[in-house]
Design a protein around this motif. Structure first.
Motif, PDB file in Angstrom:
ATOM      1  N   GLU A 143       0.509   0.739   3.369  1.00 30.66           N
ATOM      2  CA  GLU A 143       1.290   0.066   2.184  1.00 30.66           C
ATOM      3  C   GLU A 143       0.266   0.195   1.122  1.00 30.66           C
ATOM      4  OE1 GLU A 143       2.992  -4.099   0.785  1.00 30.66           O
ATOM      5  OE2 GLU A 143       2.346  -3.890   3.068  1.00 30.66           O
ATOM      6  N   TYR A 144      -1.126  -0.262   1.237  1.00 29.18           N
ATOM      7  CA  TYR A 144      -2.108  -0.182  -0.044  1.00 29.18           C
ATOM      8  C   TYR A 144      -2.370   1.175  -0.532  1.00 29.18           C
ATOM      9  CZ  TYR A 144      -6.713  -1.179  -2.325  1.00 29.18           C
ATOM     10  OH  TYR A 144      -7.550  -1.079  -2.939  1.00 29.18           O
ATOM     11  N   LYS A 145      -2.308   2.194   0.476  1.00 29.42           N
ATOM     12  CA  LYS A 145      -2.482   3.538  -0.297  1.00 29.42           C
ATOM     13  C   LYS A 145      -0.886   3.838  -1.047  1.00 29.42           C
ATOM     14  CE  LYS A 145      -3.089   6.376   3.011  1.00 29.42           C
ATOM     15  NZ  LYS A 145      -3.313   7.372   4.014  1.00 29.42           N
ATOM     16  N   GLN A 146       0.144   3.427  -0.690  1.00 29.64           N
ATOM     17  CA  GLN A 146       1.366   3.656  -1.228  1.00 29.64           C
ATOM     18  C   GLN A 146       1.569   2.619  -2.540  1.00 29.64           C
ATOM     19  OE1 GLN A 146       4.157   2.556   1.502  1.00 29.64           O
ATOM     20  NE2 GLN A 146       4.239   4.382   2.665  1.00 29.64           N
ATOM     21  N   VAL A 185      -1.119   1.963  -4.353  1.00 27.62           N
ATOM     22  CA  VAL A 185      -2.020   2.920  -5.572  1.00 27.62           C
ATOM     23  C   VAL A 185      -1.397   4.048  -6.135  1.00 27.62           C
ATOM     24  CG1 VAL A 185      -4.321   4.031  -5.690  1.00 27.62           C
ATOM     25  CG2 VAL A 185      -4.330   2.102  -4.243  1.00 27.62           C
ATOM     26  N   ARG A 186      -0.581   4.692  -5.296  1.00 30.21           N
ATOM     27  CA  ARG A 186       0.208   5.697  -5.884  1.00 30.21           C
ATOM     28  C   ARG A 186       1.158   5.366  -6.781  1.00 30.21           C
ATOM     29  NH1 ARG A 186       0.751   8.232  -0.249  1.00 30.21           N
ATOM     30  NH2 ARG A 186      -1.202   9.324   0.202  1.00 30.21           N
ATOM     31  N   ARG A 187       1.682   4.316  -6.410  1.00 25.62           N
ATOM     32  CA  ARG A 187       2.998   3.433  -7.268  1.00 25.62           C
ATOM     33  C   ARG A 187       2.265   3.220  -8.602  1.00 25.62           C
ATOM     34  NH1 ARG A 187       6.317  -0.526  -4.188  1.00 25.62           N
ATOM     35  NH2 ARG A 187       7.437  -0.603  -6.423  1.00 25.62           N
ATOM     36  N   VAL A 204      -0.572   4.281 -10.053  1.00 26.70           N
ATOM     37  CA  VAL A 204      -0.951   5.267 -10.897  1.00 26.70           C
ATOM     38  C   VAL A 204       0.253   6.157 -11.517  1.00 26.70           C
ATOM     39  CG1 VAL A 204      -1.869   7.709 -10.693  1.00 26.70           C
ATOM     40  CG2 VAL A 204      -3.113   5.872  -9.583  1.00 26.70           C
ATOM     41  N   ASP A 205       1.285   6.179 -10.759  1.00 30.16           N
ATOM     42  CA  ASP A 205       2.479   6.742 -11.163  1.00 30.16           C
ATOM     43  C   ASP A 205       3.120   6.164 -12.465  1.00 30.16           C
ATOM     44  OD1 ASP A 205       4.773   8.832 -11.345  1.00 30.16           O
ATOM     45  OD2 ASP A 205       6.111   7.131 -10.333  1.00 30.16           O
ATOM     46  N   ASN A 223       0.902   6.514 -15.439  1.00 31.97           N
ATOM     47  CA  ASN A 223       1.081   7.736 -15.917  1.00 31.97           C
ATOM     48  C   ASN A 223       2.240   8.037 -16.859  1.00 31.97           C
ATOM     49  OD1 ASN A 223      -1.261   9.129 -15.064  1.00 31.97           O
ATOM     50  ND2 ASN A 223      -0.193   9.820 -13.382  1.00 31.97           N
TER      51      ASN A 223
END
Length: 61
Positions: free
Chosen positions: A39-42, A44-46, A48-49, A52
């Motif tokens: 969940e932490y990795k997801q 972080v991706r959200r 960053v998205d 951006n």
């Protein structure tokens, strides 16, 4: 300008998830910790998205 308000909310979720992971550092990794890590990795991706998308909206102005 289409800036999102999701970033502070996502950072709050990220902090909660980080606290859960760090609470179990001294113990063995269990299924819950593994799920929190994914969940932490997801999150972080959200984040960053979302950042951006905000940068693109500012750049277009």
């Amino acid at each position: 300008m289409n800036l999102s308000n999701d970033i502070p909310r996502l950072y709050g979720k990220l902090q909660k998830c980080h606290n859960k992971i760090m609470a179990s550092v001294d113990t063995r990794m269990c299924v819950h910790t593994l799920k929190d890590y994914v969940e932490y990795k997801q999150l972080v991706r959200r984040i960053v998205d979302a950042q951006n998308k905000d940068a693109k909206a500012i750049y277009e102005q």
